[in-house]
Design an enzyme around this catalytic site. Structure first.
Site, PDB file in Angstrom:
ATOM      1  N   ASP A 281       0.795  -1.167  -0.171  1.00 41.69           N
ATOM      2  CA  ASP A 281       0.034   0.132   0.153  1.00 41.69           C
ATOM      3  C   ASP A 281       0.753   1.419  -0.071  1.00 41.69           C
ATOM      4  O   ASP A 281       1.972   1.502   0.876  1.00 41.69           O
ATOM      5  CB  ASP A 281      -0.952  -0.292   1.348  1.00 41.69           C
ATOM      6  N   GLU A 323       0.876  -0.950  -5.242  1.00 39.60           N
ATOM      7  CA  GLU A 323      -0.390   0.183  -5.203  1.00 39.60           C
ATOM      8  C   GLU A 323       0.189   1.430  -5.723  1.00 39.60           C
ATOM      9  O   GLU A 323       0.296   2.086  -4.609  1.00 39.60           O
ATOM     10  CB  GLU A 323      -1.131  -0.035  -3.895  1.00 39.60           C
TER      11      GLU A 323
END
Length: 649
Positions: A281, A323
């Site tokens: 992330d 991501e």
């Protein structure tokens, strides 16, 4: 040759030896193969003179983490390694979901495995399920632990049972590794607030505003409305701490090698839950440097590659997803470039394709889409994309300004038009979305809303307009048809398979009311699912059954495996998006009409790209040969064809 290929060759060679080689010996083989790269990367981030002891600590950590990995998963690592690039298969079909909003908890999710199998889904991205602060926690992306399961979802034992069941059913799992920050309740943050200088150095903390103010000159604001600025004052420490996302999310200081070593341990604690893919992330933000935007820096790429090289030594069957919701030319870099090609992440979000598809819906043209996707450098052969229409997050408008100008638009005015189209500012637009984090300083904003509502189904149902309902259904299917055939892993957002509309109940939840992304984070409607077989003419049933049909077709066609076998054609009709997938002597052409009126293609152009005409080609979606009218192929509004040539009998 990247490291994964090298490990595969060594592993296969080892399997040919009588009796094979012990798992520990294979670990030592991988360590020896990666060691020089790990050393180079480590000391390019952390000077050898000052940090040599930490490098030896890292080597000890690698060994202990390998020993801690369950034997069952160690064996699976070798099987995955030997099976090649399983993540590029045409068999891969993903779904992203919130466990509690899908079906209560982990055990409830396990009960729904037959639902996934019926639809054809075999890869699940579960939104964060580890412990987090009560109240605001950014949907779980403010983490209190990287491996302890939040009691609202069940227990670690529950999850281990679920992941075992998933393996038995040939399902793959993905969880998030929140690699850029922790919550302010994480154990390191707690110790920092208690006065531990050692743990304050795990974050970016400052006793005055001098350095924070210097950072602010070039750092962008991620959430300018709800969390302006990039630093938060903590009264307990009497210091400013870097918080690029939310005030309760403290950015980790990877300039400190201890942070990397500790986070590698947290990465493995996640992998040892039985996870196949780990989503990194916000990885574009990992390295902070004064005078820069602190995004996409070379050091961030080195750090990601260092994580990857270490993971390959410990658990080579686990892969990484980037991501990185950044400009198209920057996304491709997260696969690794130059000497690091193929040695960062195996998978990345195709955020550019997602944003461009929404642009094509609004403009009814594919010109910017074609220009953008054909200008992006080709990805490495061993990498693949996650292709998606929608996710839990907002829709950003990451278009290249130069490409926008080439297609005849002013970038600023065009961005405003897209926001107006989807966010209720144009009376004629059927889209029902919300404006997210609009920044009046630069005109930037993002869009929230469910796929069905953004594509006009909510408006059509309110108007009880049969024609508009049919248009919306066709648009939803066309968009999904593209992600199923484009090249990569298609990722369906839970609820989209049954045409779930916007969920406005977030406005009544004090924890969600200030974050309108919750409008596209609905509870899965199992009452609707229960009616799919009875009410076959409902929008939900039509979309579910057609998606199921398209998924089955994808799995039957090896051309949809991602081997860099995609060719986008510059179509003479700017409303139609055309690309070709090829395997050996077999091709499938996907044609999508983004206009609300019928568009045509001339027979001569179709022949020039290899498409046979009339009875010599079939549309896989209908199983019928297509008809030409006056030597032209008509495509109805939002119609899509999957054309495959057939040999004359």
């Amino acid at each position: 040759m990247n490291q994964a290929e090298l490990h595969r060759l060594l592993s296969l060679k080892s399997q040919n030896k009588k009796g094979g080689i012990p798992l520990t010996s294979l670990y030592e083989q991988r360590l020896a193969t990666n060691l020089s790269l790990i050393k180079t990367q480590f000391f390019s981030l952390y000077t050898e003179k000052e940090h040599k002891a930490f490098f030896y600590t890292l080597l000890d950590k690698l060994e202990s983490l390998f020993k801690d990995r369950p034997t069952e998963l160690q064996k699976q690592d070798i099987a995955r390694l030997n099976s090649g690039n399983w993540y590029q298969s045409e068999q891969m079909i993903g779904m992203q979901l919130y466990v509690d909003r899908f079906n209560k908890d982990i055990n409830g999710l396990k009960e729904k495995i037959p639902y996934f199998e019926d639809l054809g889904v075999n890869f699940l991205h579960l939104m964060p399920i580890t412990t987090r602060p009560t109240g605001e926690n950014d949907g779980g992306y403010a983490v209190n632990s990287y491996h302890e399961i939040d009691p609202k979802y069940g227990t670690k034992k529950d999850f281990l049972a679920f992941s075992k069941k998933a393996r038995e059913n040939n399902m793959f799992l993905m969880l998030d590794f929140v690699v850029n920050h922790t919550s302010d309740e994480f154990i390191w943050a707690k110790k920092a607030k208690e006065g531990s200088q050692h743990h304050q150095n795990y974050y970016y903390t400052y006793s005055d505003r001098h350095i924070p103010d210097e950072f602010e000159k070039t750092l962008p604001e991620i959430f300018p409305q709800s969390a302006p600025g990039n630093f938060t004052y903590n009264a307990e420490m009497e210091k400013w701490v870097m918080t690029c996302f939310n005030t309760y999310q403290w950015d980790l200081n990877y300039r400190n090698p201890e942070v990397f070593i500790e986070m590698l341990g947290n990465l493995m604690s996640l992998a040892n839950l039985g996870v196949d893919v780990i989503r990194f992330d916000a990885l574009a933000f990992l390295w902070k440097k004064l005078g820069t935007s602190s995004q996409n820096l070379p050091e961030a790429h080195t750090l990601i590659s260092l994580f990857r090289m270490c993971l390959q030594v410990i658990a080579p069957g686990v892969i990484l997803l980037a991501e990185a919701i950044v400009a198209p030319r920057n996304i491709i870099k997260y696969f690794g470039e130059d000497t690091a090609e193929g040695n960062e992440c195996e998978v990345a979000y195709n955020a550019s394709l997602m944003a461009l598809l929404w642009n094509s819906i609004a403009t009814k043209k594919a010109s910017l889409l074609v220009k953008s996707v054909t200008e992006i450098p080709e990805k490495p052969n061993d990498a693949t994309w996650i292709n998606y229409i929608r996710c839990h997050d907002d829709i950003g408008l990451g278009y290249e300004d130069d490409f926008v100008r080439v297609t005849g638009y002013d970038p600023s005015a065009h961005k405003q038009f897209i926001l107006n189209y989807y966010c209720g500012k144009l009376e004629w637009s059927p889209a029902k979305g919300l404006l997210f984090m609009y920044n009046p300083k630069n005109g930037d904003g993002r869009i929230t809303g469910s796929t069905a509502s953004l594509l006009g189904l909510e408006t059509a149902l309110e108007q009880n307009n049969k024609s508009s309902i049919d248009y919306a259904i066709t648009k939803i299917l066309m968009m999904h048809g593209i992600i199923l055939t484009y090249g990569g892993i298609p990722m369906i957002y839970a609820g989209d398979e049954i045409a779930t509309l916007n969920d406005y109940s977030y406005e009544e939840n004090e924890d969600h009311v200030n974050d309108n992304r919750w409008v596209n984070r609905p509870m899965q409607n199992w009452s609707v699912v229960s009616t799919l077989k009875k009410e076959k003419d409902s929008p939900s049933a039509i979309i579910f059954n057609e998606l199921k049909h398209m998924i089955r077709l994808r799995k039957e066609q090896i051309v949809f495996a991602d081997t860099n076998n995609l060719k986008v054609h510059s179509c003479p009709n700017e409303h139609i998006f055309v690309y070709q997938r090829t395997h050996e002597n077999e091709s499938i052409w996907v044609l999508s009409n983004f206009n609300e009126v019928t568009e045509t293609l001339n027979i001569s152009w179709l022949l020039s790209i290899g498409v046979h005409t009339g009875k010599n080609s079939i549309d896989l979606l209908t199983g019928k040969s297509f008809e030409l009218i006056h030597n032209e192929l008509p495509l109805k509004p939002y119609e899509q064809l999957w054309i495959k040539n057939i040999s004359p009998s």
